[in-house]
Design a protein around this motif. Structure first.
Motif, short mmCIF file in Angstrom:
data_model
loop_
_atom_site.label_atom_id
_atom_site.label_comp_id
_atom_site.label_asym_id
_atom_site.label_seq_id
_atom_site.Cartn_x
_atom_site.Cartn_y
_atom_site.Cartn_z
N CYS A 1 -10.35 3.86 -1.41
CA CYS A 1 -9.56 4.89 -0.85
C CYS A 1 -8.05 4.79 -0.82
N LYS A 2 -7.48 3.80 -1.35
CA LYS A 2 -6.04 3.24 -1.34
C LYS A 2 -5.45 3.24 -2.36
N LEU A 3 -4.23 3.77 -2.58
CA LEU A 3 -3.21 3.28 -3.56
C LEU A 3 -2.44 2.09 -3.53
N MET A 4 -2.80 1.15 -4.20
CA MET A 4 -2.23 -0.18 -3.97
C MET A 4 -1.35 -0.65 -5.16
N ALA A 5 -0.29 -1.08 -4.78
CA ALA A 5 0.72 -1.83 -5.80
C ALA A 5 -0.24 -2.80 -6.88
N TYR B 1 6.69 8.30 -5.21
CA TYR B 1 5.34 8.75 -4.41
C TYR B 1 5.90 8.91 -2.94
N GLU B 2 6.47 8.24 -2.38
CA GLU B 2 6.76 8.35 -0.83
C GLU B 2 7.86 9.25 -0.82
N SER B 3 8.70 9.42 -1.91
CA SER B 3 10.07 10.42 -1.50
C SER B 3 9.71 11.67 -1.84
N LYS C 1 0.79 -0.98 0.23
CA LYS C 1 0.12 0.14 0.03
C LYS C 1 1.00 1.34 -0.03
N TYR C 2 0.72 2.16 -1.12
CA TYR C 2 1.31 3.14 -0.97
C TYR C 2 0.80 4.31 -0.20
N ASN D 1 4.22 0.78 -10.87
CA ASN D 1 4.77 0.34 -9.31
C ASN D 1 6.22 0.92 -9.37
N ALA D 2 7.12 0.58 -10.51
CA ALA D 2 8.27 1.09 -10.25
C ALA D 2 8.43 2.74 -10.20
N PHE D 3 7.39 3.30 -10.89
CA PHE D 3 7.45 4.73 -10.75
C PHE D 3 7.05 5.17 -9.41
#
Length: 141
Positions: free
Chosen positions: A72-76, A91-93, A2-3, A84-86
């Motif tokens: 409501c979730k951004l999931m792999a 996303y988190e950084s 989960k992102y 996913n690689a992008f």
């Protein structure tokens, strides 16, 4: 994996001024960009083809898609291999910082961060930043 999850944001709203969906706006704008660039999984393409086309034609926002179809979730699992690689790289950084900078929110409170309107006009401001980051990711891959 989960992102991001809008629940984290709306559980931290300091008042009832915003609807719970406001916690999904920033995630939805990212998802809309991924959808519009064909970076979603084959499973999602198969199960939500009509809604994906609605996002591409701007008849549905990314937030509405995320709320209605992704809990409501951004999931792999909802993203393609490149998506996913992008997302893993960006996303988190940097995404949340880029989002805050584009919309001039300091992010000191969840309410402020989530107060950005869920509109295609706002998406249009953010999309060039995502495109630039995607190009940066591709040049490093």
């Amino acid at each position: 994996m989960k992102y991001d999850d809008a629940e984290f944001y709306f559980l931290n709203f300091e008042s009832d001024d915003l609807p719970n969906e406001a916690g999904a706006t920033h995630i939805g704008m990212f998802m809309a960009w991924l959808i519009r660039h064909d970076l979603v999984s084959e499973d999602l393409q198969a199960s939500a083809s009509t809604e994906l086309e609605q996002v591409k034609s701007k008849k549905m926002t990314g937030r509405a898609f995320l709320v209605d179809l992704c809990d409501c979730k951004l999931m792999a699992e909802d993203l393609s291999e490149d998506g996913n690689a992008f997302a893993s790289w960006y996303y988190e950084s940097n995404y949340l910082d880029d989002y805050a900078q584009v919309f001039k929110v300091r992010g000191e409170t969840t309410m402020e961060f989530c107060s950005v309107a869920d509109t295609w006009e706002n998406y249009k401001q953010l999309a060039p930043v995502l495109a630039k980051r995607f190009t940066q990711w591709q040049s490093q891959a």
